[in-house]
Design a protein around this motif. Structure first.
Motif, PDB file in Angstrom:
ATOM      1  N   SER A 110      20.546   9.322   3.060  1.00  0.00           N
ATOM      2  CA  SER A 110      19.783   8.495   2.117  1.00  0.00           C
ATOM      3  C   SER A 110      19.022   9.360   1.109  1.00  0.00           C
ATOM      4  N   THR A 111      19.542  10.539   0.822  1.00  0.00           N
ATOM      5  CA  THR A 111      18.836  11.495  -0.040  1.00  0.00           C
ATOM      6  C   THR A 111      18.340  10.840  -1.324  1.00  0.00           C
ATOM      7  N   TYR A 112      19.224  10.122  -1.998  1.00  0.00           N
ATOM      8  CA  TYR A 112      18.859   9.432  -3.242  1.00  0.00           C
ATOM      9  C   TYR A 112      18.904   7.920  -3.054  1.00  0.00           C
ATOM     10  N   GLY A 113      18.411   7.477  -1.913  1.00  0.00           N
ATOM     11  CA  GLY A 113      18.425   6.054  -1.603  1.00  0.00           C
ATOM     12  C   GLY A 113      17.489   5.221  -2.445  1.00  0.00           C
ATOM     13  N   ASP A 114      16.623   5.874  -3.237  1.00  0.00           N
ATOM     14  CA  ASP A 114      15.653   5.129  -4.046  1.00  0.00           C
ATOM     15  C   ASP A 114      15.861   5.303  -5.542  1.00  0.00           C
ATOM     16  N   ARG A 115      17.034   5.799  -5.943  1.00  0.00           N
ATOM     17  CA  ARG A 115      17.232   5.998  -7.386  1.00  0.00           C
ATOM     18  C   ARG A 115      18.708   5.929  -7.758  1.00  0.00           C
ATOM     19  N   LEU A 116      18.923   5.818  -9.081  1.00  0.00           N
ATOM     20  CA  LEU A 116      20.272   5.781  -9.634  1.00  0.00           C
ATOM     21  C   LEU A 116      20.478   7.006 -10.512  1.00  0.00           C
ATOM     22  N   HIS A 117      21.672   7.566 -10.472  1.00  0.00           N
ATOM     23  CA  HIS A 117      21.986   8.728 -11.296  1.00  0.00           C
ATOM     24  C   HIS A 117      22.415   8.297 -12.706  1.00  0.00           C
ATOM     25  N   GLU A 118      22.268   9.228 -13.628  1.00  0.00           N
ATOM     26  CA  GLU A 118      22.864   9.029 -14.940  1.00  0.00           C
ATOM     27  C   GLU A 118      24.387   9.045 -14.804  1.00  0.00           C
ATOM     28  N   ASP A 119      25.070   8.356 -15.726  1.00  0.00           N
ATOM     29  CA  ASP A 119      26.524   8.441 -15.686  1.00  0.00           C
ATOM     30  C   ASP A 119      26.955   9.820 -16.186  1.00  0.00           C
ATOM     31  N   ARG A 120      28.202  10.169 -15.895  1.00  0.00           N
ATOM     32  CA  ARG A 120      28.669  11.525 -16.153  1.00  0.00           C
ATOM     33  C   ARG A 120      28.626  11.880 -17.637  1.00  0.00           C
ATOM     34  N   ARG A 121      28.955  10.924 -18.493  1.00  0.00           N
ATOM     35  CA  ARG A 121      28.973  11.221 -19.930  1.00  0.00           C
ATOM     36  C   ARG A 121      27.572  11.524 -20.447  1.00  0.00           C
ATOM     37  N   SER A 122      26.573  10.736 -20.040  1.00  0.00           N
ATOM     38  CA  SER A 122      25.214  10.955 -20.547  1.00  0.00           C
ATOM     39  C   SER A 122      24.605  12.225 -19.973  1.00  0.00           C
ATOM     40  N   ARG A 123      24.923  12.540 -18.717  1.00  0.00           N
ATOM     41  CA  ARG A 123      24.355  13.763 -18.143  1.00  0.00           C
ATOM     42  C   ARG A 123      24.976  14.986 -18.794  1.00  0.00           C
ATOM     43  N   ARG A 124      26.269  14.907 -19.146  1.00  0.00           N
ATOM     44  CA  ARG A 124      26.895  16.036 -19.839  1.00  0.00           C
ATOM     45  C   ARG A 124      26.291  16.196 -21.231  1.00  0.00           C
ATOM     46  N   ALA A 125      25.985  15.062 -21.882  1.00  0.00           N
ATOM     47  CA  ALA A 125      25.343  15.121 -23.198  1.00  0.00           C
ATOM     48  C   ALA A 125      23.957  15.750 -23.079  1.00  0.00           C
ATOM     49  N   ARG A 126      23.215  15.405 -22.013  1.00  0.00           N
ATOM     50  CA  ARG A 126      21.900  16.008 -21.799  1.00  0.00           C
ATOM     51  C   ARG A 126      22.015  17.496 -21.531  1.00  0.00           C
ATOM     52  N   LEU A 127      22.992  17.873 -20.716  1.00  0.00           N
ATOM     53  CA  LEU A 127      23.219  19.291 -20.442  1.00  0.00           C
ATOM     54  C   LEU A 127      23.494  20.034 -21.742  1.00  0.00           C
ATOM     55  N   GLU A 128      24.337  19.462 -22.570  1.00  0.00           N
ATOM     56  CA  GLU A 128      24.681  20.102 -23.845  1.00  0.00           C
ATOM     57  C   GLU A 128      23.446  20.236 -24.730  1.00  0.00           C
ATOM     58  N   LYS A 129      22.577  19.219 -24.695  1.00  0.00           N
ATOM     59  CA  LYS A 129      21.362  19.248 -25.523  1.00  0.00           C
ATOM     60  C   LYS A 129      20.417  20.358 -25.070  1.00  0.00           C
ATOM     61  N   VAL A 130      20.267  20.506 -23.750  1.00  0.00           N
ATOM     62  CA  VAL A 130      19.415  21.586 -23.221  1.00  0.00           C
ATOM     63  C   VAL A 130      19.978  22.944 -23.643  1.00  0.00           C
ATOM     64  N   LEU A 131      21.292  23.079 -23.554  1.00  0.00           N
ATOM     65  CA  LEU A 131      21.917  24.338 -23.921  1.00  0.00           C
ATOM     66  C   LEU A 131      21.752  24.622 -25.412  1.00  0.00           C
ATOM     67  N   GLU A 132      21.869  23.586 -26.243  1.00  0.00           N
ATOM     68  CA  GLU A 132      21.661  23.755 -27.686  1.00  0.00           C
ATOM     69  C   GLU A 132      20.253  24.266 -27.973  1.00  0.00           C
ATOM     70  N   HIS A 133      19.269  23.716 -27.259  1.00  0.00           N
ATOM     71  CA  HIS A 133      17.883  24.152 -27.449  1.00  0.00           C
ATOM     72  C   HIS A 133      17.735  25.631 -27.120  1.00  0.00           C
ATOM     73  N   ALA A 134      18.326  26.031 -26.001  1.00  0.00           N
ATOM     74  CA  ALA A 134      18.218  27.429 -25.590  1.00  0.00           C
ATOM     75  C   ALA A 134      18.901  28.355 -26.590  1.00  0.00           C
ATOM     76  N   LEU A 135      20.046  27.937 -27.075  1.00  0.00           N
ATOM     77  CA  LEU A 135      20.758  28.756 -28.051  1.00  0.00           C
ATOM     78  C   LEU A 135      19.940  28.925 -29.322  1.00  0.00           C
ATOM     79  N   SER A 136      19.395  27.825 -29.824  1.00  0.00           N
ATOM     80  CA  SER A 136      18.645  27.890 -31.076  1.00  0.00           C
ATOM     81  C   SER A 136      17.327  28.627 -30.897  1.00  0.00           C
ATOM     82  N   ASN A 137      16.820  28.644 -29.656  1.00  0.00           N
ATOM     83  CA  ASN A 137      15.541  29.293 -29.373  1.00  0.00           C
ATOM     84  C   ASN A 137      15.714  30.733 -28.917  1.00  0.00           C
ATOM     85  N   GLN A 138      16.970  31.192 -28.893  1.00  0.00           N
ATOM     86  CA  GLN A 138      17.277  32.551 -28.446  1.00  0.00           C
ATOM     87  C   GLN A 138      16.758  32.806 -27.028  1.00  0.00           C
ATOM     88  N   GLY A 139      16.891  31.794 -26.197  1.00  0.00           N
ATOM     89  CA  GLY A 139      16.380  31.911 -24.834  1.00  0.00           C
ATOM     90  C   GLY A 139      17.473  31.807 -23.798  1.00  0.00           C
TER      91      GLY A 139
END
Length: 497
Positions: free
Chosen positions: A210-239
């Motif tokens: 029941s690890t995540y018995g109290d929540r719902l995950h993002e769908d795969r497409r939106s989580r990949r979009a979020r991952l890409e957004k985080v990576l874009e931030h790091a790239l632009s921030n030279q981090g």
């Protein structure tokens, strides 16, 4: 005592230390997993104390151990089980049989000895005990006049080799039959690489995580979009993006998704280049150099697991195999750099701190309580150019949970008794969990043809277990069905009727 009965030796005060004993009759028992306790279930510092490592239950009558999968919180106490005198076989799937010695070698070196001869003797003993069970095939465990017991493994979709366990019990003298299902850890339905788990046909009794018995995950497409957004931030921030990840499962899924992001970006850049060749380019924003972005896998253990994942591609899902057929290498692509020696690791930390080269680092352990990720965090948490990205569950009492909780409030975390301010940005993408969410767990039950009349919720914090219990009761009410839902460690323990 009325049989069968279940005793829970772990994963009832939280999400670690999975260990469940199925007592089939007076003389025969089966152990499902024997895992390590982690986080607040061990000590405030997240370290496993000796009292949490020792086997504190009788081994009388335990005929076999079933390993649902090879994560340390499910198999980490096997060395202590053997030391306590367990003589039976270790039953597991074919991929787990290849991965388990790697995991237990690491556990043995950390907990017992680094002497190579002792390690080799121990691994030989482990390999002699392993009995490989193909998925979907029944295996007779006991066949006497009093008891017939057989088990079957089915794909759980959590990590490579993961399985849920069906146990059929028949008592010839009374004619009674019972099917007990242990879920192990169940994967999310659209996770990369592995096929999603399918619900069993039926269960009389279900022991389910029941690890995540109290929540719902993002769908795969939106989580990949979020991952890409985080990576874009790091790239632009030279981090640098620091991703604490478990060596097996999460790391391979991340590599698979990162390869796809880079592949798609390359196609976009190619299309843009062809378009600009035939007309003026009005896009003045500087292009991010995805093709040169280093993906650094700084974990010798994760590298070994990734190699086994590549070797066992026949267990991949259709999408992953299709990418292989097109000549892509989702787990061995050009941007991927591996760091092996400790000296090379320290050099990489210094290089990323001193230069403004954007990079993605995947390192263990997943909860930041030890491992190479700690050196990166010590060096980079105080610099706002960097990002920490959590893609897995952070147990209470671990540094990972502290960073996740206090990072957004400009707090601090302690490593080795020293405070480190958190100025790096902190992100969490729950959709990359290798665990099913509430909907996935509920569907595991409701997609059975014959629903269980007893459900035991384990491997979850109290709020998660209570929320899942409520969701399941609601489904049973809708079907005008009765169910006994137990929360071991929270509710009073009762035997099975």
């Amino acid at each position: 005592m009325r049989y069968p009965s279940i005793v829970h030796h772990g994963a009832v005060t939280g999400v670690t230390g999975s260990c469940h004993q199925l007592q089939m009759d007076d003389e025969h028992a089966l152990l499902i997993d024997c895992g390590l306790f982690q986080g607040a279930e061990t000590s405030p510092e997240g370290r496993a104390g000796a009292d949490k490592l020792a086997i504190d239950f009788s081994l009388d009558g335990i005929k076999a151990l079933v390993a649902t999968h090879v994560h340390i919180d499910h198999v980490g106490r096997i060395p202590y089980l053997l030391a306590a005198g367990f003589k039976g076989p270790i039953l597991c799937s074919e991929p787990s049989a290849k991965l388990l010695p790697i995991v237990l070698e690491d556990a043995f070196k950390l907990g017992f000895s680094r002497d190579q001869k002792q390690v080799e003797r121990y691994l030989k003993l482990i390999e002699q005990r392993i009995v490989v069970l193909p998925y979907k095939q029944w295996f007779t465990l006991i066949d006497t006049k009093q008891l017939n017991a057989r088990i079957r493994l089915q794909r759980a979709g959590h990590i490579l080799g993961s399985a849920y366990v069906e146990v059929d019990l028949h008592y010839p003298e009374t004619g009674e039959k019972k099917r007990i299902v242990f879920s192990g850890d169940l994967g999310a339905p659209h996770a990369p690489i592995l096929p999603a788990p399918k619900a069993p046909y039926k269960a009389d009794v279900l022991v389910i995580e029941s690890t995540y018995g109290d929540r719902l995950h993002e769908d795969r497409r939106s989580r990949r979009a979020r991952l890409e957004k985080v990576l874009e931030h790091a790239l632009s921030n030279q981090g640098t993006v620091l991703i604490p990840a478990f060596s097996i499962g999460r790391t391979q899924e991340l590599l698979y998704e990162l390869e796809d992001i880079i592949h798609r970006r390359a196609l976009k850049e190619l299309a843009k280049a062809q378009s600009s060749a035939s007309g003026p380019n009005t896009d003045k924003a500087p292009a991010l150099d995805w093709a040169s972005l280093p993906i650094i896998l700084d974990s010798p253990l994760a590298s070994r697991f990734t190699s086994v994942y590549r070797e066992l591609d026949q267990f991949w899902d259709a999408e992953a195999r299709a990418r292989l057929a097109k000549g892509r290498n989702p787990l061995a692509f050009r941007n991927l750099l591996t760091v092996d020696s400790h000296q090379a690791h320290l050099a990489m930390v210094n290089r990323l701190v001193q230069t403004a080269q954007p990079a993605i680092v995947i390192a263990g352990n997943g909860m930041c309580s030890s491992g190479r990720i700690v050196n990166y965090l010590k060096a980079m948490l105080g610099d706002e150019r960097h990002d920490v990205l959590f893609v897995g569950y952070q147990a209470e009492g671990t540094p990972g949970r502290q960073i996740q909780r206090f990072g957004p409030r400009s707090g601090y975390v302690e490593f080795d008794g020293q405070r480190y301010d958190i100025r790096a940005q902190v992100h969490t993408i729950g959709g990359y969990s290798a665990h099913a969410d509430q909907l996935g767990l509920v569907r595991f039950v409701t997609r059975m043809s014959a629903w269980p009349n007893e459900i035991r919720l384990v491997h979850g914090d109290k709020p998660a277990r209570r929320a899942l219990a409520d969701a399941l009761r609601e489904r049973y009410v809708d079907q005008s069905s009765d169910v006994n839902i137990l929360l071991p460690g929270i509710d009073e323990e009762t035997g099975m009727g």
